[in-house]
Design a protein around this motif. Structure first.
Motif, PDB file in Angstrom:
ATOM      1  N   ILE A   1       0.851  -1.183   0.000  1.00 29.32           N
ATOM      2  CA  ILE A   1       0.000   0.000   0.000  1.00 29.32           C
ATOM      3  C   ILE A   1       0.889   1.236   0.000  1.00 29.32           C
ATOM      4  CG2 ILE A   1      -1.826   1.231   1.254  1.00 29.32           C
ATOM      5  CD1 ILE A   1      -2.398  -1.524   2.634  1.00 29.32           C
ATOM      6  N   GLY A   2       0.513   2.244  -0.777  1.00 26.52           N
ATOM      7  CA  GLY A   2       1.232   3.516  -0.759  1.00 26.52           C
ATOM      8  C   GLY A   2       1.705   3.928  -2.129  1.00 26.52           C
ATOM      9  N   THR A   3       2.818   4.649  -2.161  1.00 25.49           N
ATOM     10  CA  THR A   3       3.400   5.118  -3.414  1.00 25.49           C
ATOM     11  C   THR A   3       4.860   4.681  -3.440  1.00 25.49           C
ATOM     12  OG1 THR A   3       1.940   7.037  -3.455  1.00 25.49           O
ATOM     13  CG2 THR A   3       3.929   7.151  -4.812  1.00 25.49           C
ATOM     14  N   GLY A   4       5.211   3.933  -4.464  1.00 22.55           N
ATOM     15  CA  GLY A   4       6.595   3.482  -4.540  1.00 22.55           C
ATOM     16  C   GLY A   4       6.769   2.416  -5.597  1.00 22.55           C
ATOM     17  N   LYS A   5       7.959   1.816  -5.587  1.00 24.93           N
ATOM     18  CA  LYS A   5       8.347   0.834  -6.601  1.00 24.93           C
ATOM     19  C   LYS A   5       8.539  -0.519  -5.951  1.00 24.93           C
ATOM     20  CE  LYS A   5      11.304   2.367  -9.884  1.00 24.93           C
ATOM     21  NZ  LYS A   5      10.542   2.234 -11.117  1.00 24.93           N
ATOM     22  N   PHE A   6       8.149  -1.566  -6.651  1.00 21.86           N
ATOM     23  CA  PHE A   6       8.479  -2.899  -6.160  1.00 21.86           C
ATOM     24  C   PHE A   6       8.899  -3.795  -7.315  1.00 21.86           C
ATOM     25  CE2 PHE A   6       4.027  -3.485  -7.275  1.00 21.86           C
ATOM     26  CZ  PHE A   6       3.960  -4.789  -7.735  1.00 21.86           C
ATOM     27  N   LEU A   7       9.606  -4.879  -6.980  1.00 24.10           N
ATOM     28  CA  LEU A   7      10.085  -5.831  -7.979  1.00 24.10           C
ATOM     29  C   LEU A   7       9.419  -7.176  -7.739  1.00 24.10           C
ATOM     30  CD1 LEU A   7      13.939  -5.215  -7.853  1.00 24.10           C
ATOM     31  CD2 LEU A   7      12.270  -4.162  -9.359  1.00 24.10           C
TER      32      LEU A   7
END
Lengths: 206, 255
Positions: B130-136
Motif C-alpha cells: 500500500i502507498g506510493t513506490g516501486k516494487f520488484l
C-alpha cells in the motif's frame, strides 16, 4: 574474430586444423571432418591436474575436438558467453566451463574452505594463457567490472572471474542476518583489484 | 539478442531498470526491503540487516513491514550503491504504485522501496503493498494482465490490484462428486484443476505463464498460528490426520 562464437544458448566453433577442448558430451551437431576424443587425465591438464582434481573434487571432464569443420556445442540450455584471454587468468567453476581454445592451460587451484558454504568444491579451475573461453550460465551472463573499487557477489550466482582479482569471503554481522530459513546468503564474496566478475541471474541450488 | 555485450561498472549499471530480463539493478539511496536470497551482487556502501534488528533503531520500519510471519524472510538494505537482484533466472519486472494497493504472491515479491507498506493479505500466501513506490516481482515467463470477471489458477496467479480479494471457485462436477465426502469431512482429493480463484469487480489481475511456484516457508508459520485458535481436542484430531497423511505418503514412496 575468433574461433568461438556464442549465440544465445549455443556455441559455434570453426575449426581449420586446430584443436580445442570442450566439455565432454556437449556436442549437439557438427559438419565437416571433425574428431572427438577424450582429453585424458585431468581434462588434458596432465597428471598433476588429475591428481589435484581427485583430491579436490573439482570434476573437469573435457574432450579434444580437432579437424576442419563447424561444431555446435550446448549444455542443458544454459547461456553461453565467450571470453577472450590475453595472457591473463580466468578462474571458473568446472561446471561452468564449456570450451577453450589452443594456447590455454587449465589447472586446479585450492581456495581453502571458503567456498564450502555454497556446496561448490574447495577448489576451482584456473584457465591461463591467451585464447578464447566459452562459459555457461543459468540465464544470460552479467559481467561486473572491478577497477580499484570493490564488488560483492552472492556465491550461488558467481560463475567466473577474470584478471588480477583478490577474493575474500565476508560473513560479517550484516551477513549473518541472511542466515535463517529458506535460501538466505550466509556469505558473500568480495572482489577487489582489477578485472571482471561474471555472474548468472539465478542462484545454484535455489 | 541476449549476448554479453557490456561489462557493467558501478556507474554504468542501470538506475532502477533491468540489466537483462532476469536481473534488475536498484540505484539505492536510502532503504529498500529485500527478500532474502534475492541479492546477487552490489557495489557501494550497503548494509543488510534483519528487519527486527533494524526496526529497533528505526521505528518506522515496524509500521511499514506489518507482517510477523514474513519478517524472517526479509532484510532491510540501507546505504548508497547499486544493488543487483535476481530470482532463480525468472523474469524480473518492476512496478510502480501511485497511492494505490496491490496484492502479490509473497514468494514472487523480491523487493520494495520504503515508500510502500507491506501487510499480510487475507488470502494465505499473499501480501498487500500500500502507498506510493516501486516494487520488484518475479514471474516464470512473462506476466499476463487480465481484467475481471476472471477465474485464475492458484499456481499461475501472481497478484491483483484494485479489485476485491478473490473467492474460491470449485468446479461443479468436482463439487457434486465430493459433496458426500465433504459432508464426512474428508477433503483432499485433487486433480489439480478443480479449484480456482474467482475475481469480480473492477481491477487488474496478474498471472505468470506457468504454474511453477516456490515453496513458501511462511505457509507453515501461517498455519501454525491459525491452528493456535483450535481447542485441544481439535488439535489432537488435526495431529492424527496429519500423521496418517505423512505415513501414507511415506508408504507410497517406498512402493
Amino acid at each position: 574474430m575468433g574461433q568461438l562464437r556464442a549465440d544465445g544458448r549455443v556455441l559455434h566453433v570453426d575449426l581449420q586444423g586446430e584443436t580445442i577442448r570442450a566439455r565432454t558430451g556437449s556436442m549437439v551437431a557438427y559438419e565437416g571432418k571433425v574428431d572427438f576424443k577424450n582429453a585424458g587425465m585431468g581434462g588434458g591438464g596432465g597428471f598433476r591436474a588429475a591428481l589435484k582434481q581427485r583430491v579436490a573434487g573439482e570434476g573437469l571432464s573435457l574432450m579434444e575436438v580437432s579437424g576442419a569443420g563447424h561444431v555446435m556445442l550446448a549444455e542443458d540450455g544454459q547461456y553461453v558467453t565467450r571470453v577472450e584471454l590475453n595472457n591473463e587468468t580466468l578462474t571458473v567453476e568446472a561446471d561452468s566451463l564449456l570450451a577453450l581454445t589452443q594456447g590455454l592451460q587449465t589447472d586446479v587451484k585450492f581456495i581453502g574452505l571458503s567456498n564450502l558454504s555454497n556446496g561448490q568444491g574447495v577448489a576451482t579451475t584456473v584457465v591461463s594463457g591467451s585464447g578464447e573461453v566459452a562459459l555457461l550460465s543459468d540465464g544470460p551472463m552479467i559481467a561486473l567490472s572491478v577497477a580499484g573499487d570493490e564488488v560483492f557477489v552472492d556465491p550461488q550466482a558467481y560463475v567466473a572471474s577474470q584478471g588480477n582479482l583478490q577474493m575474500n569471503l565476508i560473513s560479517g554481522v550484516s551477513w549473518r542476518t541472511f542466515v535463517g530459513e529458506g535460501n538466505g546468503e550466509a556469505f558473500t564474496q568480495r572482489f577487489t583489484g582489477q578485472g571482471t566478475v561474471f555472474l548468472q541471474p539465478a542462484e545454484r541450488g535455489a | 539478442m541476449l549476448q554479453l555485450d557490456q561489462t557493467w561498472t558501478a556507474a554504468t549499471l542501470p538506475e532502477n531498470d533491468n540489466v537483462n530480463p532476469y536481473a534488475f539493478s536498484v540505484a539505492l539511496n536510502g532503504s529498500w526491503f529485500i527478500s532474502k536470497g534475492a541479492m546477487i551482487a552490489y557495489y557501494g556502501r550497503i548494509t543488510f540487516e534483519a528487519i527486527a534488528a533494524f526496526a529497533s533503531r528505526e521505528a518506522w520500519v515496524a509500521a511499514q513491514f506489518s507482517s510477523p510471519i514474513y519478517v524472517q524472510d526479509w532484510v532491510v538494505a540501507n546505504g548508497q550503491g547499486k544493488l543487483v537482484l535476481a530470482d532463480r533466472g525468472f523474469d524480473v519486472n518492476s512496478y510502480d504504485i501511485d497511492a494505490g494497493n496491490l496484492t502479490i504472491k509473497a514468494t514472487n515479491l523480491l523487493a520494495f522501496d520504503a515508500g510502500l507498506e507491506l501487510k499480510q493479505s487475507i488470502v494465505p500466501g499473499f501480501v498487500t503493498l500500500i502507498g506510493t513506490g516501486k516494487f520488484l516481482a518475479s514471474s516464470n515467463g512473462p506476466v499476463i494482465f487480465k481484467e475481471p470477471p476472471f477465474r485464475a489458477d492458484p499456481e499461475a496467479l501472481l497478484g491483483w490490484a484494485d479489485c476485491p480479494a478473490p473467492s474460491h471457485h470449485h468446479d461443479a462436477a468436482w463439487m457434486a462428486a465430493n459433496l458426500m465426502s465433504a459432508a464426512q469431512g474428508i477433503f483432499g482429493r485433487t486433480s489439480g484443476e478443480e479449484r480456482q480463484f474467482d475475481f469480480t469487480g473492477a481491477g487488474v489481475i496478474l498471472l505468470q505463464s506457468s504454474e511453477m511456484t516456490r515453496s513458501d516457508p511462511a505457509t507453515l508459520r501461517l498455519i501454525e498460528s491459525q491452528a493456535a485458535v483450535l481447542p485441544v481436542q481439535q488439535k489432537q484430531t488435526l495431529a492424527q490426520r496429519l500423521t496418517a497423511e505423512v505415513q501414507q505418503s511415506q508408504q507410497q514412496q517406498r512402493r
